[in-house]
Motif scaffolding. Structure first.
Motif, PDB file in Angstrom:
ATOM      1  N   ASP B  70       0.851  -1.315   0.055  1.00 38.29           N
ATOM      2  CA  ASP B  70      -0.234   0.133   0.080  1.00 38.29           C
ATOM      3  C   ASP B  70       0.880   1.317   0.061  1.00 38.29           C
ATOM      4  O   ASP B  70       0.499   2.302  -0.713  1.00 38.29           O
ATOM      5  CB  ASP B  70      -0.812   0.129   1.186  1.00 38.29           C
ATOM      6  N   VAL B  71       2.041   1.294   0.800  1.00 40.50           N
ATOM      7  CA  VAL B  71       2.653   2.324   0.829  1.00 40.50           C
ATOM      8  C   VAL B  71       3.296   2.624  -0.480  1.00 40.50           C
ATOM      9  O   VAL B  71       3.364   3.766  -1.021  1.00 40.50           O
ATOM     10  CB  VAL B  71       4.023   2.203   1.837  1.00 40.50           C
ATOM     11  N   SER B  72       3.994   1.655  -1.412  1.00 34.76           N
ATOM     12  CA  SER B  72       4.383   1.693  -2.730  1.00 34.76           C
ATOM     13  C   SER B  72       3.589   2.132  -3.635  1.00 34.76           C
ATOM     14  O   SER B  72       3.800   3.102  -4.474  1.00 34.76           O
ATOM     15  CB  SER B  72       4.938   0.267  -2.784  1.00 34.76           C
ATOM     16  N   ALA B  73       2.142   1.534  -3.498  1.00 32.34           N
ATOM     17  CA  ALA B  73       1.278   2.059  -4.483  1.00 32.34           C
ATOM     18  C   ALA B  73       0.830   3.685  -4.174  1.00 32.34           C
ATOM     19  O   ALA B  73       0.720   4.258  -5.338  1.00 32.34           O
ATOM     20  CB  ALA B  73       0.015   1.337  -4.344  1.00 32.34           C
ATOM     21  N   ALA B  74       1.025   4.059  -3.170  1.00 30.92           N
ATOM     22  CA  ALA B  74       0.697   5.600  -2.847  1.00 30.92           C
ATOM     23  C   ALA B  74       1.769   6.301  -3.092  1.00 30.92           C
ATOM     24  O   ALA B  74       1.906   7.511  -2.857  1.00 30.92           O
ATOM     25  CB  ALA B  74       0.109   5.453  -1.248  1.00 30.92           C
ATOM     26  N   GLY B  75       2.897   5.774  -3.767  1.00 30.01           N
ATOM     27  CA  GLY B  75       4.075   6.691  -3.988  1.00 30.01           C
ATOM     28  C   GLY B  75       4.952   6.828  -2.898  1.00 30.01           C
ATOM     29  O   GLY B  75       5.985   7.678  -2.744  1.00 30.01           O
ATOM     30  N   GLY B  76       4.903   6.319  -1.689  1.00 26.89           N
ATOM     31  CA  GLY B  76       5.771   6.338  -0.485  1.00 26.89           C
ATOM     32  C   GLY B  76       6.874   5.714  -0.671  1.00 26.89           C
ATOM     33  O   GLY B  76       7.303   4.834  -1.523  1.00 26.89           O
ATOM     34  N   GLU B  77       7.897   5.885   0.286  1.00 27.27           N
ATOM     35  CA  GLU B  77       9.099   5.159   0.213  1.00 27.27           C
ATOM     36  C   GLU B  77       9.066   3.942   1.236  1.00 27.27           C
ATOM     37  O   GLU B  77       8.634   4.022   2.389  1.00 27.27           O
ATOM     38  CB  GLU B  77      10.011   6.084   0.817  1.00 27.27           C
ATOM     39  N   VAL B  78       9.869   2.868   0.927  1.00 27.29           N
ATOM     40  CA  VAL B  78       9.993   1.758   1.627  1.00 27.29           C
ATOM     41  C   VAL B  78      11.349   1.369   1.700  1.00 27.29           C
ATOM     42  O   VAL B  78      12.133   1.479   0.438  1.00 27.29           O
ATOM     43  CB  VAL B  78       9.364   0.426   0.947  1.00 27.29           C
ATOM     44  N   ILE B  79      11.853   1.500   3.121  1.00 26.96           N
ATOM     45  CA  ILE B  79      13.490   1.412   3.278  1.00 26.96           C
ATOM     46  C   ILE B  79      13.716   0.310   4.325  1.00 26.96           C
ATOM     47  O   ILE B  79      12.834   0.163   5.136  1.00 26.96           O
ATOM     48  CB  ILE B  79      13.652   2.645   3.834  1.00 26.96           C
ATOM     49  N   GLU B  80      14.673  -0.379   3.553  1.00 19.66           N
ATOM     50  CA  GLU B  80      15.108  -1.499   4.945  1.00 19.66           C
ATOM     51  C   GLU B  80      16.662  -1.079   5.070  1.00 19.66           C
ATOM     52  O   GLU B  80      17.363  -0.512   4.587  1.00 19.66           O
ATOM     53  CB  GLU B  80      15.013  -2.880   4.053  1.00 19.66           C
TER      54      GLU B  80
END
Lengths: 268, 268
Positions: B70-80
């Motif tokens: 959902d975060v990716s789809a909303a254009g947010g950043e996913v960080i590991e």
């Protein structure tokens, strides 16, 4: 007998600091209470510290003078120390700080006179010392006899719990027991055991509370074990109209305690 | 778009750590929420983090997968990032940790639709973030519209308040205002202002609550200023049967809120 401590390495300073840790409190069977208000609450409840510590440079205060007089008269120690040493003991910068060392109270079930109060609070595996102290404070307000701590709870004699209790640690009876021990004790006499529960439960507003009423809340994350709930005489629920399915444990206990009080208190 | 951070000195790590301090939260207009449960509550309430951070080595979990998607789809950043770097960000050793960065919400009074809920909670100069979060949690449970923070309160977007709210920070409306501003706003429309008070007050069980009902509690130490109480439509008191003359602020708010709910809720 006033004693003055001038060095950080004094054994009494180490002893006082050690009481911030549960292991040392249990070894010493002693606990710390801090602040003039809390110590005055203790004094007015008939509990005097064995040792009173305060800053050498301090403003005079009639309540502090009364404490010093009473502790001295009772054969306790009154100790003054430099502000920076006292700050190490209390963990605070406040030079007005005063602290007392108390002998831990008996926390056996045997000391409880269950018919002395219409309400008793019971907490199972309550882990947060702030919640624990808040439950003591609520117990004082509703005229409960005390708080019974089941299984592994936070330490009622931790600085945080004592502080959150706002003096109720000195007025409420505190007992600690495993569930089996508590359940056997409870069933050996009068007492209705009530759980805040979502399972098979009654509206908390219309439930048939009976005295002495033991109101039990569970662990902050897991709630009460199912078999503990089943062993209760009454399971009650409060409305949960939002997304969450539970309240803060101390809040649930308080809402339930005030409701039970309204049912059990003689009408004016 | 998944990004991997490998160094402690990465600017994003510094940014994340800075959000533990109020000054930086206000500058950035961002706050941190930690833990899969809290982030899932946010997602299910329609609030997605702008940035999601987690350990590179992690166990798969369907709720985490849903968040990432959902975060990716909303254009947010996913960080590991490595566990030890994440531990610096979250202040925890738990490698399961996941955290999200959210844009702060509008906290103006203007956003409040006062007739949308029968109950609103109001806290004045509430200083403890745990109490603040607990009031949000209680508000969710009683179906309140939200929490209005008067004068200098703890920050509702602090990690402690967000955690204590158990997700209610994402569902309850939060407003912040000075007293004069709040009072003018309140009097420009419907609304009964009720104070928990010891002065000239009515039994809280029989008081004539009316919707929309604004239930106000005061500062943990000082309670409500006398002129604020006088400006209320109703002052109510709860029994105080012990030595103390007050309850924990979050407890007082909850006991009052559940009582008002019983009066204002349509009977089933």
């Amino acid at each position: 007998m006033l004693r003055t401590i001038t060095g950080f390495s004094n054994p009494t300073v180490k002893f006082l600091r050690s009481l911030r840790e549960k292991k040392h409190r249990k070894q010493e069977q002693r606990f710390l209470a801090e602040g003039l208000r809390l110590l005055t609450d203790a004094r007015e409840s008939g509990r005097l510290p064995e040792m009173l510590v305060m800053a050498t440079k301090r403003e005079s205060h009639p309540l502090l003078d009364a404490l010093i007089a009473d502790v001295s008269a009772a054969g306790g120690e009154v100790i003054e120390m430099d502000e920076d040493i006292l700050a190490k003991v209390t963990g605070k910068d406040n030079p007005q700080a005063v602290a007392g060392v108390f002998a831990e109270f008996d926390t056996s079930l045997a000391q409880i006179d269950r018919n002395a109060s219409p309400i008793w609070l019971v907490a199972q595996a309550l882990r947060n010392p702030g919640n624990l102290g808040t439950m003591l404070r609520t117990g004082d307000a509703v005229g409960a006899g005390g708080l019974i701590l089941i299984d592994d709870c936070a330490d009622p004699f931790s600085v945080e719990a004592v502080r959150a209790s706002m003096g109720a640690v000195f007025t409420q009876t505190i007992a600690q027991a495993r569930w089996d021990e508590f359940h056997a004790w409870l069933r050996a006499g009068d007492g209705q055991l009530v759980a805040a529960s979502l399972r098979d439960s009654t509206d908390y507003r219309t439930a048939p509370y009976a005295r002495p009423c033991f109101l039990m809340v569970g662990n902050e994350s897991r709630g009460l074990p199912e078999d503990y709930e089943k062993a209760c005489d009454l399971r009650v629920h409060m409305p949960m109209l939002g997304r969450a399915d539970s309240l803060n444990a101390a809040v649930a206990g308080a809402v339930l305690a005030y409701e039970a009080l309204a049912h059990l208190r003689p009408k004016a």
